[in-house]
Design an enzyme around this catalytic site. Structure first.
Site, PDB file in Angstrom:
ATOM      1  N   CYS A 114       1.909  -6.953  16.268  1.00  0.00           N
ATOM      2  CA  CYS A 114       0.554  -6.686  15.819  1.00  0.00           C
ATOM      3  C   CYS A 114       0.735  -7.108  14.274  1.00  0.00           C
ATOM      4  O   CYS A 114      -0.312  -7.267  13.755  1.00  0.00           O
ATOM      5  CB  CYS A 114       0.166  -5.111  15.760  1.00  0.00           C
ATOM      6  SG  CYS A 114       0.122  -4.435  17.177  1.00  0.00           S
ATOM      7  N   HIS A 249      -4.920  -4.405   9.949  1.00  0.00           N
ATOM      8  CA  HIS A 249      -4.698  -4.531  11.442  1.00  0.00           C
ATOM      9  C   HIS A 249      -5.407  -3.115  11.845  1.00  0.00           C
ATOM     10  O   HIS A 249      -5.539  -2.232  11.202  1.00  0.00           O
ATOM     11  CB  HIS A 249      -3.218  -4.407  11.539  1.00  0.00           C
ATOM     12  CG  HIS A 249      -3.119  -4.072  13.046  1.00  0.00           C
ATOM     13  ND1 HIS A 249      -3.433  -4.888  14.134  1.00  0.00           N
ATOM     14  CD2 HIS A 249      -2.269  -3.191  13.557  1.00  0.00           C
ATOM     15  CE1 HIS A 249      -3.037  -4.205  15.291  1.00  0.00           C
ATOM     16  NE2 HIS A 249      -2.525  -3.241  15.163  1.00  0.00           N
ATOM     17  N   ASN A 279      -7.355  -2.224  19.479  1.00  0.00           N
ATOM     18  CA  ASN A 279      -6.257  -2.665  18.769  1.00  0.00           C
ATOM     19  C   ASN A 279      -6.059  -4.029  19.656  1.00  0.00           C
ATOM     20  O   ASN A 279      -5.622  -3.943  20.959  1.00  0.00           O
ATOM     21  CB  ASN A 279      -5.382  -1.911  19.018  1.00  0.00           C
ATOM     22  CG  ASN A 279      -3.822  -2.260  18.282  1.00  0.00           C
ATOM     23  OD1 ASN A 279      -3.885  -3.740  17.941  1.00  0.00           O
ATOM     24  ND2 ASN A 279      -2.869  -1.461  18.251  1.00  0.00           N
TER      25      ASN A 279
HETATM   26  O1  UT7 Z   1      -0.496  -1.642  16.556  1.00  0.00           O
HETATM   27  C1  UT7 Z   1       0.563  -1.137  16.627  1.00  0.00           C
HETATM   28  C2  UT7 Z   1       1.072  -0.026  15.933  1.00  0.00           C
HETATM   29  N1  UT7 Z   1       0.368   1.093  16.680  1.00  0.00           N
HETATM   30  C3  UT7 Z   1      -0.427   2.087  16.012  1.00  0.00           C
HETATM   31  O2  UT7 Z   1      -0.389   1.894  14.852  1.00  0.00           O
HETATM   32  C4  UT7 Z   1      -0.578   3.216  16.802  1.00  0.00           C
HETATM   33  C5  UT7 Z   1      -0.219   4.586  16.189  1.00  0.00           C
HETATM   34  N2  UT7 Z   1      -0.659   5.739  16.600  1.00  0.00           N
HETATM   35  C6  UT7 Z   1      -1.759   6.195  16.650  1.00  0.00           C
HETATM   36  O3  UT7 Z   1      -2.738   5.633  16.653  1.00  0.00           O
HETATM   37  C7  UT7 Z   1      -1.928   7.579  17.296  1.00  0.00           C
HETATM   38  O4  UT7 Z   1      -0.730   8.206  16.953  1.00  0.00           O
HETATM   39  C8  UT7 Z   1      -2.443   7.913  18.572  1.00  0.00           C
HETATM   40  C9  UT7 Z   1      -3.852   7.578  18.692  1.00  0.00           C
HETATM   41  C10 UT7 Z   1      -1.649   6.965  19.626  1.00  0.00           C
HETATM   42  C11 UT7 Z   1      -2.257   9.247  19.252  1.00  0.00           C
HETATM   43  O5  UT7 Z   1      -3.019  10.276  18.180  1.00  0.00           O
HETATM   44  P1  UT7 Z   1      -2.290  11.490  17.711  1.00  0.00           P
HETATM   45  O6  UT7 Z   1      -3.102  12.142  16.802  1.00  0.00           O
HETATM   46  O7  UT7 Z   1      -0.950  10.802  16.869  1.00  0.00           O
HETATM   47  O8  UT7 Z   1      -1.795  12.296  19.192  1.00  0.00           O
HETATM   48  P2  UT7 Z   1      -0.489  12.842  19.622  1.00  0.00           P
HETATM   49  O9  UT7 Z   1       0.160  11.467  20.317  1.00  0.00           O
HETATM   50  O10 UT7 Z   1       0.083  13.522  18.664  1.00  0.00           O
HETATM   51  O11 UT7 Z   1      -1.053  13.531  20.978  1.00  0.00           O
HETATM   52  C12 UT7 Z   1      -1.934  14.646  20.836  1.00  0.00           C
HETATM   53  C13 UT7 Z   1      -2.347  15.070  22.270  1.00  0.00           C
HETATM   54  C14 UT7 Z   1      -1.217  15.227  23.094  1.00  0.00           C
HETATM   55  O12 UT7 Z   1      -1.158  16.516  24.131  1.00  0.00           O
HETATM   56  P3  UT7 Z   1      -0.640  17.594  23.786  1.00  0.00           P
HETATM   57  O13 UT7 Z   1       0.915  17.419  23.761  1.00  0.00           O
HETATM   58  O14 UT7 Z   1      -1.032  18.114  22.346  1.00  0.00           O
HETATM   59  O15 UT7 Z   1      -1.115  18.424  24.875  1.00  0.00           O
HETATM   60  C15 UT7 Z   1      -1.408  14.022  24.101  1.00  0.00           C
HETATM   61  O16 UT7 Z   1      -0.912  14.121  25.372  1.00  0.00           O
HETATM   62  O17 UT7 Z   1      -3.290  14.257  22.738  1.00  0.00           O
HETATM   63  C16 UT7 Z   1      -2.674  13.902  24.182  1.00  0.00           C
HETATM   64  N3  UT7 Z   1      -3.403  12.696  24.481  1.00  0.00           N
HETATM   65  C17 UT7 Z   1      -4.683  12.376  25.003  1.00  0.00           C
HETATM   66  N4  UT7 Z   1      -5.606  13.224  25.373  1.00  0.00           N
HETATM   67  C18 UT7 Z   1      -6.690  12.678  25.605  1.00  0.00           C
HETATM   68  C19 UT7 Z   1      -2.727  11.251  24.278  1.00  0.00           C
HETATM   69  N5  UT7 Z   1      -3.451  10.448  24.628  1.00  0.00           N
HETATM   70  C20 UT7 Z   1      -4.811  10.931  25.049  1.00  0.00           C
HETATM   71  C21 UT7 Z   1      -5.908  10.352  25.524  1.00  0.00           C
HETATM   72  N6  UT7 Z   1      -6.784  11.439  25.690  1.00  0.00           N
HETATM   73  N7  UT7 Z   1      -6.060   9.124  25.583  1.00  0.00           N
END
Ligand code: UT7
Length: 322
Positions: A114, A249, A279
């Protein structure tokens, strides 16, 4: 010394649009979760016959038309991509041929996921500053949909396909003021496609796909993007208020807002396309740039900060007067 000035921008998105509602049918997710956590509403997906080079070619042709250069004036082609058409030749070589460039000038790909576009811009800027190129085509192009596991809700909702391009020309003034590129390879396991040509594939039935520990990547992205923004302003003796635009980005609206806050910029000065593109990895910055140039927001003489963060980890920035 010569500077690299953006003479034209271009972009291309595949026709097929995938709304969040479609993903609700594929994995345990919801439109609401995706919008609230990422800002993404839809993304474009290449059809089976469309390759990264197809997207790159369409974006490049738009940029070349705006720059009003003849293809054989282009003396360097750089494509930032993680999803090349084939192992080799590079997408840049395929693209050089498609565009009818026959002047035997160099063409190569840059792989920084990215952060790929800012890396490619940094390399192009160095060639121009050193007097080794005068007209450079820089493209960010990806078919990231090909390396997604469509059963993994942690990743498949985040990415899309597309391409963006710029034509840089040697100029007496900036243009690109500076670029700042960084990497820290110790974080491989937080964001990677762990299989591939030399390591092999654990299961030949299964494609290698993106794996990410999202919240850890999120924290690192916010911290490194803010550090590199400070570094860039300081290196140029610029103040935050000297910036007309932030073109970041497009990974997550919350990361973009955090970076804007850190720079004391209102969201009116930030180009945001993540809602429509998702993304698109190396394509996201030049895609956003082209959207804002063509809708008349970014005007000649205005100064912008471009910045990206991706797997590796890799991150970087460019301070550019359009
Ligand atoms: O471009 C390269 C660099 N990449 C990035 O910059 C991406 C960086 N990360 C992010 O954008 C975010 O961390 C995400 C969007 C990927 C995830 O958001 P988050 O607020 O950090 O959520 P999390 O990973 O802490 O997950 C929270 C909850 C989890 O459930 P539990 O364990 O709390 O029950 C996940 O399993 O959300 C769950 N979850 C989802 N729920 C519904 C993860 N993906 C999904 C989904 N739909 N698609």
């Amino acid at each position: 010394m010569k500077y690299a000035r953006i003479a034209g921008t271009g972009s291309y998105l595949p026709k097929r649009v995938m709304e969040n509602a479609e993903l609700e049918q594929m994995v345990d997710t919801s439109d609401q979760w995706i919008r609230e956590r990422t800002g993404i509403e839809r993304r474009h997906i290449a059809d089976d016959s469309e390759t990264t080079c197809d997207l790159a070619e369409a974006a490049a042709r738009n940029a070349i038309e705006m720059a009003d250069v003849s293809v054989n004036d282009i003396d360097l082609v750089i494509v930032a991509t993680t999803t090349a058409d084939c192992v080799f030749p590079s997408v840049a070589c395929l693209l050089q041929s498609r565009l009818g460039i026959t002047n035997a000038s160099p063409a190569f790909d840059v792989q920084a996921v990215c952060a790929g576009f800012v890396y490619a811009l940094g390399v192009a800027d160095s060639f121009i500053k050193a007097g080794n190129a005068k007209t450079v085509l820089v493209v960010g192009a990806e078919t990231f949909s090909r390396i997604l596991n469509w059963q993994d809700r942690n990743t498949c909702v985040l990415f899309g396909d597309g391409a963006g391009a710029v034509v840089l020309k040697a100029s007496d003034g900036p243009g690109i003021h500076s670029t700042h590129l960084h990497a820290d390879g110790r974080y491989e396991e937080l964001l990677h496609v762990p299989e591939g040509v030399s390591r092999g594939y654990a299961d030949m039935q299964q494609q290698a796909y993106v794996q990410m520990r999202g919240s850890e990547v999120f924290r690192m992205a916010v911290s490194k993007l803010s550090e590199v923004a400070d570094e860039t302003l300081k290196a140029n003796n610029f103040d935050e208020s000297d910036l007309d635009w932030l073109v970041p980005h497009q990974a997550n609206l919350r990361i973009i807002k955090a970076t804007a806050r850190k720079l004391s910029m209102t969201m009116e000065k930030v180009v945001v396309t993540v809602q429509d593109h998702g993304n698109t990895s190396a394509a996201s910055i030049p895609l956003a740039l082209d959207v804002a140039v063509r809708d008349g927001r970014i005007k000649t003489g205005e100064t912008m900060l471009l910045e990206g963060f991706g797997g590796g980890f890799t991150w970087g920035s460019a301070l550019v007067t359009f």
